[in-house]
Scaffold this motif. Structure first.
Motif, PDB file in Angstrom:
ATOM      1  N   HIS A  17       0.810  -1.211   0.000  1.00 32.89           N
ATOM      2  CA  HIS A  17       0.000   0.000   0.000  1.00 32.89           C
ATOM      3  C   HIS A  17       0.843   1.259   0.000  1.00 32.89           C
TER       4      HIS A  17
ATOM      5  N   ILE B 219       0.681   3.985  -3.021  1.00 39.95           N
ATOM      6  CA  ILE B 219       0.283   5.364  -2.749  1.00 39.95           C
ATOM      7  C   ILE B 219       1.392   6.341  -3.162  1.00 39.95           C
TER       8      ILE B 219
ATOM      9  N   ILE C 110      -6.674   9.759  -4.478  1.00 39.32           N
ATOM     10  CA  ILE C 110      -5.751   8.618  -4.478  1.00 39.32           C
ATOM     11  C   ILE C 110      -6.552   7.313  -4.427  1.00 39.32           C
ATOM     12  N   TYR C 111      -7.541   7.315  -3.562  1.00 38.36           N
ATOM     13  CA  TYR C 111      -8.402   6.139  -3.405  1.00 38.36           C
ATOM     14  C   TYR C 111      -9.071   5.777  -4.737  1.00 38.36           C
TER      15      TYR C 111
ATOM     16  N   LEU D 164      -6.577   4.359  -7.208  1.00 39.27           N
ATOM     17  CA  LEU D 164      -6.193   2.981  -6.877  1.00 39.27           C
ATOM     18  C   LEU D 164      -7.309   2.003  -7.246  1.00 39.27           C
TER      19      LEU D 164
ATOM     20  N   VAL E 180      -6.194   4.263   3.060  1.00 44.14           N
ATOM     21  CA  VAL E 180      -5.486   5.326   2.341  1.00 44.14           C
ATOM     22  C   VAL E 180      -5.139   6.444   3.322  1.00 44.14           C
TER      23      VAL E 180
ATOM     24  N   THR F 163      -2.423   5.240   5.798  1.00 44.41           N
ATOM     25  CA  THR F 163      -1.114   5.116   5.148  1.00 44.41           C
ATOM     26  C   THR F 163      -0.530   6.503   4.870  1.00 44.41           C
ATOM     27  N   LEU F 164      -1.383   7.429   4.450  1.00 47.03           N
ATOM     28  CA  LEU F 164      -0.904   8.798   4.191  1.00 47.03           C
ATOM     29  C   LEU F 164      -0.361   9.426   5.482  1.00 47.03           C
TER      30      LEU F 164
END
Ligand SMILES: [Zn+2]
Ligand SMILES: [Zn+2]
Length: 136
Positions: A17, A21, A37-38, A41, A53, A56-57
């Motif tokens: 992931h 990203i 981003i989501y 993906l 997301v 992770t960001l």
């Protein structure tokens, strides 16, 4: 990928992931939201949730791989890869289009300020707002 080497150097585990990203962020010229981003993906058939997301960001921001930005007129935070370097944008208040300014307009002023105030300046934020050619 450069990013994976850097993670390893810092003793951090790379996760698919994180890599995906970072790839998405680096493919954009301008900052994007977690939602952007989501959606990107999802188009690429990556199985990930919006909350992953976000999580992770946050992690990538904490690790200093990603910069989190906020703009007037934008409901959510936007993100960009730190590797894009120091940047400023022209921001359209109607369509939200962002255009990179190719030169920092206050670099010299910042140096003057440091000399005059003896303040050790660590950075600055600047975005210029208005209406793009299509919206004005
Ligand atoms: Zn516009
Ligand atoms: Zn600047």
């Amino acid at each position: 990928m450069e990013f994976e080497k850097e993670l390893r150097k810092n003793g951090l585990k790379n996760t698919p992931h994180r890599t995906r990203i970072m790839e998405v962020l680096e493919s954009y010229e301008v900052p994007v939201s977690a939602q952007d981003i989501y959606e990107r993906l999802k188009e690429d058939k990556v199985r990930i949730s919006l909350s992953t997301v976000y999580r992770t960001l946050d992690k990538l921001v904490a690790l200093d791989f990603v910069r989190k930005l906020s703009f007037t007129g934008e409901d959510s935070a936007l993100f960009e890869s730190i590797r894009k370097g120091h940047r400023h944008y022209l921001v359209c208040l109607r369509c939200r289009k962002k255009t990179v300014i190719d030169k920092c307009p206050i670099k010299e002023y910042q140096e003057t300020l440091e000399r005059e105030t003896d303040f050790s300046i660590e950075g600055h934020k600047l975005a210029i707002y208005g209406y793009c050619p299509a919206c004005k």
